[in-house]
Design an enzyme around this catalytic site. Structure first.
Site, PDB file in Angstrom:
ATOM      1  N   GLU A   1      -3.802  -2.657  -0.116  1.00  0.00           N
ATOM      2  CA  GLU A   1      -3.535  -1.343  -0.701  1.00  0.00           C
ATOM      3  C   GLU A   1      -3.684  -1.315  -2.216  1.00  0.00           C
ATOM      4  OE1 GLU A   1      -0.052   0.405   2.055  1.00  0.00           O
ATOM      5  OE2 GLU A   1       0.113  -1.730   1.632  1.00  0.00           O
TER       6      GLU A   1
ATOM      7  N   ARG B   1      -4.079 -16.329  -4.211  1.00  0.00           N
ATOM      8  CA  ARG B   1      -5.255 -16.955  -3.608  1.00  0.00           C
ATOM      9  C   ARG B   1      -5.967 -15.949  -2.716  1.00  0.00           C
ATOM     10  NH1 ARG B   1      -3.510 -21.886  -1.678  1.00  0.00           N
ATOM     11  NH2 ARG B   1      -4.762 -23.058  -3.169  1.00  0.00           N
TER      12      ARG B   1
ATOM     13  N   GLY C   1      -0.524  -9.738  -1.021  1.00  0.00           N
ATOM     14  CA  GLY C   1      -1.145  -8.632  -0.301  1.00  0.00           C
ATOM     15  C   GLY C   1      -2.077  -7.851  -1.206  1.00  0.00           C
TER      16      GLY C   1
END
Length: 757
Positions: free
Chosen positions: A715, A638, A712
């Protein structure tokens, strides 16, 4: 497989009642920043007249200090303190990574500076000069005379020390050093198509917009440190351990951090020395690194030599896969970058081998830099996959699809979600991949040779224990608190959105308080775990608060209470939330929440994925490579804020471009010194280099990741994007460069480079 963790059930965030979460909300802290009212570490004042410290760095890379002459310095106007190893207050001995107590975070142990007369690297702090102004301190520091007994010529390059390589016990304390499956050597030897290539990646250095800076203030035996830190709790523990104080006697304030990218995970000399000096002087002390000091006093990315071997059938199915990384650590401690880890997750191959090997160099300690491991590892593997596709005569996307695994290729764990193939196909359609020239150096646009390249992207999803508090005031305003940080990623905004969605409040009625170690414990910002971990703690705090609101209204079932747009529906009536509070909780309500990594993190392979596409032009006369456009298509669970997510992803794509074409830390091998130690010599992309970069997220929720069902993504964008540029350059001009960065000399002087018309 019936005993697998079931994941996180459907919750209020899935219902999207408030319509806040995921939307491209402007940053709630934006007005403060554009008005210059966001206070950064070096800007704090009002706690007394501050003195200013300036660090003196070692002028040799190895050896020991024979004498420090501070006579002239001490007589200079404004100088109030000179601290060196003979007179520094006693503090904690250095703790190496191998000496860490079980369960101790690597960034939470004591870090002494000026502790002895040994010199471990060029630029290591050997003295601190404190004066009434920064200018006085800097001038005085330049006059400190240090005599050295220099050691042998420093070891500064991985390639020169390869004979002394060793295998670390583990990688980062949580990954295996090596992995193997099947018979790689035999399978590779018998493979009809073989790729055996070695790739070099250079040192890279941090240059965040805000250099490291601190101000220490003591009162009643306790210290408050205003510091540029990514991890407030770990920073607190470092200062407490170093100065031998109880943790409750240390407070870390880092409300705004001007970029971190891993460089501000460790607590550096500015923080430790400002705390020591301020205690000794009895007044606040500020220390800021110069740009040159950042290069040696903050972590840098390791130099690496990587060998990738791919053995495949003529139809493209991988039979054998190996990725071996040789990189460096320091002489006084160990840091092993997880360079081959992404390779363990990406492609199916029955016979596999991955290894990490280290050499010790007389340089500052390497450390985390955005997407440690994947950022440089995928520069190798994703270019090798392109080489294999070219050798077989297969489209690079089709090659990857043919080697897409159904479960984790090494552990056999199921994927929590994996929509990588969808990223390939969506990206190909959006980018116009069908226009890619099948043969290199065949597409021209005036004097430019034009090429297309792509690469996969992957970044592991992590979670760390996190706590939060939610307070609903009598007037209906909500405050959520956690010791999280915002390093430019949008934490203030995301936590505000999560809380607003959970409690049905307009965003304007919610305040997020972060960046203070006195707030509920948070892991901070790093490893792309920050939003998912701290946001989940905020979610649980809000759910507990909602339950307490229902009970305050006499309801045993919290589902009988609903809030939307600040209006509370309870007992058949609807009222504004301030009226509800006045009637049922006139003193306000408070609740805490906590998230811990659960069985889901152990049972499933959790990653965010993507596909990166690049179009480049290479000048037929000069060999200069130029990006023409770039696209990343990603899935990361999400999306919590569409605007901040896109910003993070495009920033990562640009960093990948930078790794491919620009970034390179250069060492003077005579002295063990980084030569291009400022932004005049260390090249990063300018506006003219970044002409058309876009990022798209495909819809996804991952119910195995956390209650937010997010992953996450900070990166993810850099992972693979540099290889996409490298592959596009090959497609443009037919020159395969395996030593990064890809500069024009490596192209124009290659015999394969096309002859100008």
């Amino acid at each position: 497989m019936d005993d697998l963790a079931p994941g996180y059930p459907s919750n209020i965030l899935d219902e999207d009642r408030q319509g806040v979460l995921g939307r491209p909300l402007d940053r709630v802290d934006g007005p403060l920043k554009v008005a210059g009212k966001a206070i950064y570490a070096y800007e704090y004042a009002g706690q007394g007249k501050a003195a200013y410290g300036f660090i003196v760095g070692a002028a040799v890379a190895t050896g020991r200090i024979l004498a420090i002459d501070t006579a002239e310095t001490s007589r200079l106007p404004g100088v109030v303190l000179i601290m060196t190893h003979p007179n520094v207050p006693t503090h904690r001995a250095y703790v190496t990574s191998g000496e860490l107590p079980s369960g101790q975070p690597p960034y939470g142990v004591g870090r002494p500076f000026l502790a002895d007369g040994r010199v471990r690297y060029h630029g290591e702090p050997v003295a601190l000069v404190v004066a009434e102004s920064f200018e006085q301190a800097r001038d005085a520091a330049a006059r400190v005379k240090v005599s050295y007994e220099a050691g042998p010529k420093p070891a500064t390059r991985v390639k020169h020390e390869a004979a002394h390589a060793y295998a670390p016990k583990d990688v980062r304390g949580f990954l295996e050093t090596d992995s193997s499956k099947g018979d790689f050597a035999g399978a590779f030897a018998g493979a009809p198509v073989q790729i055996d290539a070695t790739y070099d990646t250079p040192f890279q250095n941090h240059h965040a917009l805000e250099p490291h800076a601190s101000m220490a203030v003591w009162q009643d035996g306790a210290v408050t440190l205003y510091v540029a830190a990514q991890l407030p709790i770990d920073c607190r523990d470092v200062i407490a351990d170093t100065l031998q104080l109880p943790p409750e006697k240390v407070r870390i304030i880092c409300k705004f951090v001007g970029g971190g990218f891993g460089s501000k995970l460790r607590t550096e000399a500015d923080a430790v020395l400002s705390a020591l000096a301020a205690r000794q002087l009895g007044r606040p002390v500020k220390i800021a690194f110069t740009r040159q000091q950042v290069v040696v006093n903050a972590a840098h990315r390791t130099e690496s030599i990587q060998r990738v071997r791919l053995g495949a059938e003529r139809g493209g199915r991988l039979i054998a896969l190996a990725h071996e990384a040789l990189e460096h650590t320091s002489t006084f401690d160990e840091f092993a970058e997880q360079t081959v880890d992404a390779t363990r997750h990406l492609y199916a191959a029955p016979n596999r081998l991955t290894t990490h090997r280290l050499v010790r160099l007389d340089l500052p300690m390497p450390g985390d830099m955005r997407a440690p491991g994947e950022a440089i590892g995928m520069l190798a593997t994703e270019q090798a996959m392109d080489e294999l596709a070219c050798a077989i005569g297969l489209d690079p996307i089709e090659l990857r699809i043919r080697n897409e695994p159904k479960v984790h290729p090494e552990t056999g764990k199921p994927f929590s979600t994996r929509h990588l193939v969808e990223c390939y196909r969506e990206g190909a359609q959006r980018f116009g991949w069908d226009r890619r020239p099948a043969q290199p150096a065949t597409l021209r646009d005036g004097r430019w040779l034009v090429g297309y390249g792509m690469a996969a992207s992957i970044r592991s999803n992590f979670m760390a224990t996190s706590q939060a508090r939610a307070r609903l005031a009598p007037d209906g305003r909500l405050t959520v608190q956690t010791a999280m940080t915002d390093i430019g990623t949008g934490t203030y905004t995301i936590l505000t959105q999560i809380a607003a969605e959970c409690l049905g409040l307009p965003v304007g009625q919610v305040t997020a308080e972060i960046g203070d170690s006195d707030l509920p414990r948070s892991p901070g910002s790093g490893g792309s775990f920050g939003a998912g971990s701290s946001g989940s703690a905020v979610y649980y705090a809000c759910m507990t608060l909602l339950d307490r609101m229902a009970r305050a209204a006499g309801l045993n079932d919290p589902s009988l209470l609903a809030i939307k747009h600040g209006q509370v529906s309870v007992g058949g009536q609807t009222m504004p939330i301030d009226a509800f509070m006045a009637q049922y909780a006139p003193q306000g309500i408070e609740a805490d929440g906590e998230i811990k990594p659960g069985q889901e993190m152990r049972d499933y392979s959790q990653n965010a994925y993507g596909a990166c596409f690049a179009e480049v032009g290479v000048d037929i006369d000069s060999g200069e490579p130029r990006l023409r456009r770039m696209l990343g298509v990603f899935t990361a669970g999400r999306i919590l804020n569409a605007k901040t997510a896109r910003s993070q992803a495009t920033g990562g794509l640009i960093w990948g471009l930078s790794s491919a074409l620009h970034e390179e830390g250069l060492i003077d091998e005579r002295y063990g010194k980084f030569m291009n130690n400022d932004l005049a010599g260390y090249h990063v992309p300018a506006h003219a280099d970044v002409v058309d970069v876009d990022a798209v997220f495909l819809p996804e929720v991952d119910d195995k990741s956390n209650p937010l069902k997010s992953k996450g993504l900070g990166e993810l964008g850099i992972c693979g994007s540099g290889a996409a540029v490298a592959n596009a350059i090959y497609n443009a001009c037919g020159v395969r460069v395996r030593s990064y960065p890809i500069t024009l000399d490596k192209l124009i002087f290659d015999p394969a480079f096309p002859t100008p018309d």
